[in-house]
Design an enzyme around this catalytic site. Structure first.
Site, PDB file in Angstrom:
ATOM      1  N   HIS A 104       0.935  -1.385  -0.060  1.00  0.00           N
ATOM      2  CA  HIS A 104      -0.096   0.004  -0.112  1.00  0.00           C
ATOM      3  C   HIS A 104       0.925   1.114   0.048  1.00  0.00           C
ATOM      4  O   HIS A 104       1.378   1.732   1.049  1.00  0.00           O
ATOM      5  CB  HIS A 104      -0.994  -0.006   1.050  1.00  0.00           C
ATOM      6  N   HIS A 341      -3.934   3.054  -3.451  1.00  0.00           N
ATOM      7  CA  HIS A 341      -4.369   2.659  -2.086  1.00  0.00           C
ATOM      8  C   HIS A 341      -3.454   1.364  -2.023  1.00  0.00           C
ATOM      9  O   HIS A 341      -2.703   1.184  -0.980  1.00  0.00           O
ATOM     10  CB  HIS A 341      -5.592   2.673  -1.722  1.00  0.00           C
ATOM     11  N   GLU A 489     -17.580  -3.458  24.384  1.00  0.00           N
ATOM     12  CA  GLU A 489     -16.840  -4.688  24.507  1.00  0.00           C
ATOM     13  C   GLU A 489     -15.538  -4.818  23.514  1.00  0.00           C
ATOM     14  O   GLU A 489     -14.500  -5.106  23.929  1.00  0.00           O
ATOM     15  CB  GLU A 489     -17.706  -5.805  24.251  1.00  0.00           C
ATOM     16  N   HIS A 552     -28.237 -15.318  25.302  1.00  0.00           N
ATOM     17  CA  HIS A 552     -27.277 -15.025  26.179  1.00  0.00           C
ATOM     18  C   HIS A 552     -26.419 -16.246  26.819  1.00  0.00           C
ATOM     19  O   HIS A 552     -25.375 -16.373  27.430  1.00  0.00           O
ATOM     20  CB  HIS A 552     -27.896 -14.202  27.646  1.00  0.00           C
TER      21      HIS A 552
END
Length: 742
Positions: A104, A341, A489, A552
């Protein structure tokens, strides 16, 4: 040449489409903007102040840019040499990508000016000791642009990146891999590549500095004093993890975190106008950051310098310096396009770029004047470290207790006898949920391990992770050790990676429900890859959580982490195994540990031990002789109790039964063949495992003739006892399976 004029070569790579859209009306024309000042051949200071702070936008502009302090007159490197140094960085990147036919080049070509100023003028480091504690940290969050950092490390004199290493970019066993890897290249702080991870790691690095400074600095001796710099791109900004981490950085007021946003408006699919048009400046201001805009990141050296100076003056919040650049700067035909890129320029375009930037040198050549200029960093770095060492010697003399703690964090040498703090249990001690037993261990360890800190994703009272002897790490109380991550999280895991990689003696932990590792799996994978020994405290580990139901209740999670390299997946059954799991987690600083802990109470079982846990799998009861039981019953976590009950039933019927606790497959795999044979003799094929989770992978343990009892569907909402019965996770099911095999 006046700084506001445009040279021919600059004009050739600055078409109208390169005028920045973010921060102006979508259809802004050149006439509606102040054209950024370009330095040309020499620096010409402006009496009106640097252009970094000038607002010359059309009335439709959406951004309010903060005013900068005036830059003081100071002697800076001759701009001709700076231009040459910056182009050296660009062409080292171009040449390495071209030789590899992979990489890149666009970001290094656009970000070379800010990289040069950081490594040559701003940052403190010792190239011959990349791990010197008080160095400034640098993270390239847009890890695909790693040739920028490799070129800078090479110029600065780091032994890890010689010319031959640049030529081996992206090759087998190279020290210059395709994305930065801290475990491969000394001088690289963290492993980046998955976008957004790096900026979140940088938040962790900055948090670590702030915490240590608050704990150990004295009025007469600021022994901890360094900055964290990071370059992130549009892709990092789009990833949700960056917002999670930057929100926390603003909340915590991490004033020594300075982020450079490479604002080049190009991603792999093209111009960011197709998917990313938000006002980044306003978002970061709302997150509690100080925001500066450098309009000309291509040649506006003084503007970049002024922005850094302003950022350092703001001590109560992190700073985002939005640097508008042209991706692939210098390439006549590919600059400002997605084609630069992620692929090599190609021989014709490399030659055109050399001509455009008047670069007459062969590939990988560093001009002598550039080499001579950068060579000063080796003696300078050694002198800076020696000065700090003398400072630490004085600190150690005046503050011996604090110095001993800080040295433990710096070196990673654990205090003698720390493991004696871990609790031990006997069967007569009432049982408890392993999440509660975990909290006992956390609090015991925090008293003896100076670098032990952590927290939960808004579940501390449920994960049981609060350190009772300490307060909350906050903007005004950074010396405290409870980290409040909120419901973030993914950001939490990546921030803990940064903390762990700041210094070897940091032992961060973080917590949520086990099922929600799905939100942070990418960060856990980077923990494993980058050898960051984070402790993941994961509670509510099975259908045993009951009524919350299948959303859960983790099913496939144990198997998925057992499949991940360099992770200890630990599922303790009681108090001794929980303590043993923490001993393993603390001792292994280059391997993250995941502790799957129960919500429901579990008894302290006969035969369990810390020492057995360290082996991963071990026998807790056995009435056989000659290593030839009729059947082997294997359990983990809450189901070890069921295996033990089944063993008792079968023994009462005259069978010889071995019951094995299998806390960690990974630890067991590390044991000798002799030990493994003593636990699971190959001649005994009658084996039954029980685990309230997916049976995937258990054939490796029970063999083709064995039986794995588990759950290969999603869970259900009901009381835990009812669910266990309905899914057949019972001692009776183990007994029946064993009888069928004997």
């Amino acid at each position: 040449m006046a700084s506001s004029s445009l040279t021919v070569s600059q004009a050739s790579i600055l078409p109208g489409s390169a005028i920045p859209r973010h921060g102006s009306a979508q259809s802004a024309s050149v006439a509606s903007l102040c054209v950024p000042s370009f330095s040309g051949l020499k620096s010409t200071p402006s009496s009106a102040g640097p252009s970094v702070v000038r607002r010359c936008l059309a009335p439709a502009s959406r951004h309010r840019i903060r005013a900068s302090v005036s830059i003081e007159a100071e002697k800076v490197t001759d701009t001709v040499l700076v231009d040459k140094s910056v182009n050296t960085i660009r062409f080292l990147a171009i040449d390495a990508v071209e030789k590899a036919v992979s990489g890149h080049p666009g970001l290094p070509m656009g970000c070379a000016p800010m990289g040069h100023i950081l490594y040559d003028e701003v940052m403190k480091y010792n190239p011959k000791n990349p791990y010197w504690f008080n160095r400034d940290r640098f993270v390239i969050s847009a890890g695909h642009g790693c040739m920028l950092q490799y070129a800078l490390l090479h110029l600065a004199g780091y032994d890890a990146v010689k010319e031959e290493d640049l030529k081996n970019f992206r090759q087998w066993e190279s020290r210059t891999p395709g994305h930065p890897e801290n475990f491969e290249t000394p001088g690289v702080e963290v492993t980046t590549g998955p976008l957004g991870q790096g900026i979140a790691n940088a938040v962790g690095l900055a948090l670590a500095e702030r915490h240590l400074a608050a704990r150990y600095n004295k009025p007469d001796n600021e022994i901890v004093d360094h900055y964290t710099y990071v370059i992130l791109g549009d892709g990092c900004q789009m990833e949700g993890i960056s917002n999670e981490a930057c929100s926390l950085a603003g909340h915590w007021g991490l004033g020594k975190l300075i982020a450079f946003y490479d604002d080049n408006h190009i991603s792999i699919d093209g111009d960011t106008e197709i998917a990313f048009t938000e006002n980044v400046d306003k978002r970061f201001e709302a997150l509690g950051w100080h925001v500066i805009w450098v309009k000309n990141g291509n040649t506006g050296y003084d503007d970049i310098r002024a922005a850094i100076k302003e950022a350092k003056a703001v001590t109560d919040k992190p700073t985002l310096i939005k640097v508008t650049t042209i991706i692939g700067y210098g390439s006549p035909n590919k600059a400002n396009s997605y084609s630069v890129h992620g692929s090599a320029l190609g021989a014709k375009e490399v030659e055109a770029t050399r001509n455009n930037l008047a670069w007459p040198y062969e590939p990988f050549h560093v001009p002598e004047d550039v080499k001579s200029h950068w060579s000063r960093h080796v003696p300078k770095g050694a002198a800076i470290e020696a000065e700090w060492n003398a400072k630490f010697a004085a600190y150690e003399k005046n503050y011996p207790e604090e110095a001993a703690e800080l040295k433990s964090i710096i070196t990673g040498e654990l205090p003698a006898g720390w493991e004696s703090a871990l609790p031990r249990y006997t069967p007569d001690i009432p049982g408890d949920a392993t999440r509660n037993l975990s909290q006992t261990n956390l609090n015991a360890l925090a008293k003896v391990l100076p670098g032990f800190l952590g927290g939960s994703a808004d579940l501390a009272s449920s994960n049981m992770t609060l350190l009772k002897s300490f307060g909350n790490f906050q903007k005004n109380t950074p010396e405290e050790r409870n980290l409040r991550f909120g419901v973030r999280e993914h950001g939490m895991g990546a921030i803990c990676n940064g903390i762990a990689l700041h210094s070897p003696g940091f032992i961060p932990y973080c917590a949520t429900f086990f099922v929600f590792t799905d939100y942070m799996r990418a960060a856990i994978r980077i923990s494993a890859l980058s050898q960051a020994g984070v402790i993941y405290v994961m509670t509510h580990d099975s259908i045993g959580l009951g009524e919350d139901g299948p959303t859960h209740q983790p099913i496939e999670h144990l198997a998925s982490f057992r499949a991940m390299p360099n992770v200890f997946m630990l599922r303790p059954a009681d108090g001794n195994e929980t303590a043993g799991s923490y001993k393993v987690a603390v001792q292994n600083r280059k391997t993250p540990s995941i502790l799957a802990l129960s919500r429901q109470k579990l008894p302290n079982l006969p035969g369990t031990s810390i020492e057995g846990t360290e082996k991963g799998g071990y026998t807790i009861s056995d009435n056989s002789s000659g290593n030839k039981p009729d059947v082997i019953l294997i359990g983990t976590g809450s189901e070890l109790e069921l295996a033990a009950k089944a063993g008792d039933i079968l023994r009462n019927e005259g069978k010889t039964v071995r019951v094995v606790s299998f806390v960690s497959w990974e630890l067991f795999d590390r044991q000798s063949d002799e030990y493994k044979e003593s636990v699971l003799p190959s001649a005994v094929t009658a084996r039954v495992s029980i685990e309230a989770a997916s049976t995937f992978g258990w054939e490796k343990i029970v063999g083709s003739k064995g039986k794995a009892i588990g759950i290969d569907r999603f869970g259900a909402s009901a009381p835990a006892g009812k669910i266990y019965k309905e899914f057949g996770i019972t001692a009776e099911a183990v007994v029946a399976a064993a009888k069928a095999l004997i």
